[in-house]
Scaffold this active site. Structure first.
Site, short mmCIF file in Angstrom:
data_model
loop_
_atom_site.label_atom_id
_atom_site.label_comp_id
_atom_site.label_asym_id
_atom_site.label_seq_id
_atom_site.Cartn_x
_atom_site.Cartn_y
_atom_site.Cartn_z
N GLY A 1 -34.38 -25.17 -1.52
CA GLY A 1 -33.46 -24.25 -0.64
C GLY A 1 -33.78 -22.88 -1.67
CE1 TYR B 1 -21.55 -23.38 3.88
CE2 TYR B 1 -20.46 -21.20 3.63
CZ TYR B 1 -21.28 -22.14 3.28
OH TYR B 1 -22.04 -22.02 2.15
CE LYS C 1 -20.65 -25.44 -0.18
NZ LYS C 1 -21.71 -26.18 -0.79
CB ALA D 1 -24.86 -26.69 1.27
#
Length: 281
Positions: A10, A125, A129, A60
């Site tokens: 990522g 989201y 998280k 993630a």
């Protein structure tokens, strides 16, 4: 140290891998193909076989709008998977560093958020998280960052430069404000925190703040383009409307770094100029 980086392909993970390697550490870069953090048995097996000193969890599900409709996947990857990684880190004696986000805040505060402000996410989201932060545990290092930009992957700088090169309209919201952050700078702080094995929560962003509109103009200025090509709009003007609520204010104050006497990343305009030159080079 021997360092295992999840989500290593990522945007942030790539630069975390590069930072540790450049500093002479032994790095095991695990993308999703090598380690799917959603699978507990695989997490325990890989971390057990690698036996790292540090695990940096950059994996993630970051598709903010998709999280609104794929709630199970959001919590599976952003929360339950962190439980798996934390369990494995404890079992095999590794220090865990987990990466989180500005979306844990509502955005209603009239000034920057610091580490001791109360989270209040307004999106799936953000909620997933925040759950992941709690799953990481008290001994872990939790790094909240925001508005990430880097050499790898898609981000605001890449988008603006592409729109400019194609001569397309550039309309960006001027009522969402945040802290543009550049992945090499964030990676450098992560390395320092993990070398020291510092537990707790840290906001790690470049200094300075901007709206998306102002940020786009900064990108255009760094590229030598006409700033007037960028037009401000409001969030309500976005068509189609975005499914997930964005924080109107997600500026993160790096208070814990400052109080600990640790260097904070420089003003965002400094790495911005370097990244623009790199991308255009």
């Amino acid at each position: 140290m021997r360092v295992l980086v999840t989500g290593a392909n990522g945007q942030l993970g790539s630069d975390v891998v590069a930072r540790y390697a450049d500093s002479g550490h032994e790095v095991v870069a695990a993308g999703r193909r090598e380690l799917d953090v959603a699978h507990r048995d695989q997490v325990l097996s890989v971390i057990g076989s690698v036996s790292p000193d540090v695990v940096v969890n950059c994996a993630a599900f970051t598709a903010v709008d998709a999280c609104e409709t794929d709630v199970d996947r959001a919590f599976q990857i952003n929360a339950l998977a962190v439980r798996h990684v934390a369990e494995a880190a404890r079992r095999f004696g590794a220090h865990l560093c987990h990466v989180s986000t500005d979306y844990v805040f509502s955005g209603d505060k009239g000034e920057p958020y610091h580490e001791w402000d109360r989270p209040d996410p307004r999106s799936v989201y953000g909620a997933s998280k925040l759950a992941g932060e709690r799953e990481a545990g008290e001994e872990a290092t939790v790094v909240r960052t925001s508005w990430l930009c880097g050499r790898h992957g898609s981000n605001m700088v890449v988008t603006v430069l592409q729109l400019a090169s194609e001569g397309r309209p550039m309309r960006f919201v001027d009522d969402q404000r945040g802290s543009p952050s550049f992945t090499p700078d964030v990676a450098a702080v992560i390395e320092r925190l993990c070398v020291d094995r510092r537990p707790g929560l840290y906001h790690v962003t470049n200094q300075g703040s901007a709206s998306w509109y102002e940020f786009a103009r900064e990108v255009m200025a760094a590229a030598g383009h006409d700033l007037d090509r960028v037009t401000p709009i409001t969030t309500a003007d976005l068509q189609p409307p975005r499914p997930a609520t964005r924080p109107a204010n997600s500026v993160l104050e790096n208070r814990a770094l400052a109080l600990a006497g640790l260097d904070r990343p420089p003003d965002f305009r400094v790495p911005l100029r370097g990244l623009v030159a790199d991308l255009l080079g």
